[in-house]
Write an enzyme that holds these catalytic residues in place. Structure first.
Site, PDB file in Angstrom:
ATOM      1  N   SER A 140       0.857  -1.209   0.000  1.00 49.42           N
ATOM      2  CA  SER A 140       0.000   0.000   0.000  1.00 49.42           C
ATOM      3  C   SER A 140       0.880   1.242   0.000  1.00 49.42           C
ATOM      4  CB  SER A 140      -0.866   0.013   1.266  1.00 49.42           C
ATOM      5  OG  SER A 140      -1.470   1.281   1.427  1.00 49.42           O
ATOM      6  N   TYR A 153      -1.348  -0.146  10.118  1.00 48.47           N
ATOM      7  CA  TYR A 153      -1.429  -0.561   8.701  1.00 48.47           C
ATOM      8  C   TYR A 153      -0.150  -0.170   7.953  1.00 48.47           C
ATOM      9  CZ  TYR A 153      -3.753  -0.977   4.092  1.00 48.47           C
ATOM     10  OH  TYR A 153      -4.104  -1.319   2.808  1.00 48.47           O
TER      11      TYR A 153
HETATM   12  P1  NAP Z   1     -11.775  -5.749   0.658  1.00 50.58           P
HETATM   13  O1  NAP Z   1     -12.613  -5.341  -0.489  1.00 50.58           O
HETATM   14  O2  NAP Z   1     -12.193  -5.400   2.044  1.00 50.58           O
HETATM   15  O3  NAP Z   1     -11.528  -7.342   0.556  1.00 50.58           O
HETATM   16  C1  NAP Z   1     -10.737  -7.974   1.507  1.00 50.58           C
HETATM   17  C2  NAP Z   1     -10.594  -9.425   1.140  1.00 50.58           C
HETATM   18  O4  NAP Z   1      -9.666 -10.010   2.067  1.00 50.58           O
HETATM   19  C3  NAP Z   1     -11.876 -10.222   1.280  1.00 50.58           C
HETATM   20  O5  NAP Z   1     -11.874 -11.222   0.300  1.00 50.58           O
HETATM   21  C4  NAP Z   1     -11.752 -10.848   2.665  1.00 50.58           C
HETATM   22  O6  NAP Z   1     -12.473 -12.078   2.794  1.00 50.58           O
HETATM   23  C5  NAP Z   1     -10.272 -11.127   2.695  1.00 50.58           C
HETATM   24  N1  NAP Z   1      -9.718 -11.271   4.031  1.00 50.58           N
HETATM   25  C6  NAP Z   1      -9.677 -10.367   5.024  1.00 50.58           C
HETATM   26  N2  NAP Z   1      -9.059 -10.874   6.100  1.00 50.58           N
HETATM   27  C7  NAP Z   1      -8.700 -12.137   5.761  1.00 50.58           C
HETATM   28  C8  NAP Z   1      -8.048 -13.186   6.439  1.00 50.58           C
HETATM   29  N3  NAP Z   1      -7.614 -13.035   7.699  1.00 50.58           N
HETATM   30  N4  NAP Z   1      -7.833 -14.358   5.789  1.00 50.58           N
HETATM   31  C9  NAP Z   1      -8.262 -14.523   4.513  1.00 50.58           C
HETATM   32  N5  NAP Z   1      -8.893 -13.559   3.830  1.00 50.58           N
HETATM   33  C10 NAP Z   1      -9.120 -12.393   4.447  1.00 50.58           C
HETATM   34  O7  NAP Z   1     -10.286  -5.160   0.539  1.00 50.58           O
HETATM   35  P2  NAP Z   1      -9.506  -4.500  -0.698  1.00 50.58           P
HETATM   36  O8  NAP Z   1      -9.696  -3.038  -0.616  1.00 50.58           O
HETATM   37  O9  NAP Z   1      -9.807  -5.232  -1.942  1.00 50.58           O
HETATM   38  O10 NAP Z   1      -8.004  -4.785  -0.228  1.00 50.58           O
HETATM   39  C11 NAP Z   1      -7.258  -5.896  -0.688  1.00 50.58           C
HETATM   40  C12 NAP Z   1      -5.800  -5.677  -0.342  1.00 50.58           C
HETATM   41  O11 NAP Z   1      -5.368  -4.467  -0.941  1.00 50.58           O
HETATM   42  C13 NAP Z   1      -5.533  -5.538   1.156  1.00 50.58           C
HETATM   43  O12 NAP Z   1      -4.318  -6.145   1.475  1.00 50.58           O
HETATM   44  C14 NAP Z   1      -5.438  -4.039   1.339  1.00 50.58           C
HETATM   45  O13 NAP Z   1      -4.652  -3.726   2.461  1.00 50.58           O
HETATM   46  C15 NAP Z   1      -4.764  -3.633   0.051  1.00 50.58           C
HETATM   47  N6  NAP Z   1      -4.975  -2.243  -0.314  1.00 50.58           N
HETATM   48  C16 NAP Z   1      -6.219  -1.732  -0.530  1.00 50.58           C
HETATM   49  C17 NAP Z   1      -6.351  -0.396  -0.867  1.00 50.58           C
HETATM   50  C18 NAP Z   1      -7.689   0.248  -1.132  1.00 50.58           C
HETATM   51  O14 NAP Z   1      -7.729   1.473  -1.272  1.00 50.58           O
HETATM   52  N7  NAP Z   1      -8.768  -0.497  -1.218  1.00 50.58           N
HETATM   53  C19 NAP Z   1      -5.213   0.418  -0.969  1.00 50.58           C
HETATM   54  C20 NAP Z   1      -3.965  -0.140  -0.746  1.00 50.58           C
HETATM   55  C21 NAP Z   1      -3.862  -1.476  -0.425  1.00 50.58           C
HETATM   56  P3  NAP Z   1     -14.015 -12.112   3.334  1.00 50.58           P
HETATM   57  O15 NAP Z   1     -14.787 -11.391   2.282  1.00 50.58           O
HETATM   58  O16 NAP Z   1     -14.368 -13.536   3.422  1.00 50.58           O
HETATM   59  O17 NAP Z   1     -14.009 -11.388   4.644  1.00 50.58           O
END
Ligand code: NAP
Length: 242
Positions: A140, A153
């Site tokens: 991130s 984070y």
């Molecule tokens: P999201 O829409 O909230 O989706 C999170 C996913 O991770 C879901 O499939 C969830 O499964 C799964 N998950 C959460 N905790 C878990 C665990 N302990 N074991 C297995 N699966 C788990 O998140 P996102 O925004 O797509 O983010 C995905 C990644 O990108 C993360 O690492 C986040 O830190 C990173 N990121 C996101 C952003 C952003 O702006 N969105 C920016 C930078 C980095 P369930 O649905 O079953 O709970």
């Protein structure tokens, strides 16, 4: 579509992980689709993956739980070694450091760093034996620049960037390439409650990114075109941090 092997994507029931799973399926990979507990969303993503002609195996486990990871992956890894691992599972629990509790600190570090460790350790030995593999860690911007309200984070994602570079050095000779993608503000469930306007001034592009735009970078790093790239952090952040 030529069959290319298996891609294990963690946290793929929605958001960035779901877009990555679909993008890799388009490139001919079968998907092992990990998520924690949202079975319904995982099923939908699997249908999408299968619409591109690939197989999709939903594998639900908490990446921070080492027993759950090995109980699920060990039998699968006896039969097959994924060519691609995308460590994407993660979440944020934002609060100021002065107000942060132990649980907010440790749960965010655990899903990112323990999760990376448990899953990668299981898959890595097969990749090294076969002398091929691609690992992409989803970091991130917060791990590159730091972000107030995200000490937990930012620490987790900066740690993941360090782990990416160290592992890249360890396994380069075995032809296992390890990189990270560092997204900025991306439209997903994780960011849906953010006061969008407040963050716009930080983003030169003047908009949040899409999951597809992040998946595009992952897809590139997993492709033949990225065969001489390892230990790199590719930012997908609309210019937020350079
Ligand atoms: P999201 O829409 O909230 O989706 C999170 C996913 O991770 C879901 O499939 C969830 O499964 C799964 N998950 C959460 N905790 C878990 C665990 N302990 N074991 C297995 N699966 C788990 O998140 P996102 O925004 O797509 O983010 C995905 C990644 O990108 C993360 O690492 C986040 O830190 C990173 N990121 C996101 C952003 C952003 O702006 N969105 C920016 C930078 C980095 P369930 O649905 O079953 O709970």
């Amino acid at each position: 579509m030529e069959k290319r092997g298996i891609a294990l994507v963690t946290g793929a029931s929605k958001g960035i992980g779901a877009a990555v799973a679909s993008a890799l399926a388009k490139d001919g990979y079968d998907i092992w689709l990990n998520y924690r507990n949202d079975h319904q969303s995982a099923e939908k993503v699997c249908k999408d993956v299968e619409s591109f002609g690939g197989k999709c195996l939903p594998v639900s486990f908490d990446v921070s739980d080492s027993d759950a990871v090995s109980d699920t992956l060990e039998p699968l890894l006896k039969e097959n070694t994924p060519y691609i691992l995308v460590n994407n599972a993660g979440f944020a629990k934002d609060t100021l450091m002065a107000l942060m509790g132990d649980q907010e600190w440790s749960s965010v570090l655990s899903v990112t760093l323990d999760g990376f460790f448990h899953v990668t350790k299981m898959v890595l030995s097969g990749m090294m034996r076969k002398r091929k593999g691609r690992i992409v860690n989803i970091a991130s911007t917060s791990g590159q620049s730091g972000m107030p309200g995200q000490v937990n984070y930012s620490a987790a994602k900066a740690g993941l960037i360090g782990a990416t570079k160290a592992l890249a050095l360890e396994v380069a000779k075995r032809n296992v390439l390890v990189n990270a993608v560092a997204p900025g503000f991306i439209e997903t469930e994780m960011t849906k409650d953010l006061p969008t306007e407040q963050f716009m001034s930080m983003i030169p592009f003047g908009r949040f990114g899409t999951t597809r735009e992040v998946a595009g970078a992952v897809r590139f790093l997993c492709s033949d075109r990225a065969s001489y790239i390892t230990g790199q952090i590719i930012a997908v952040n609309g210019g937020t941090y350079m």
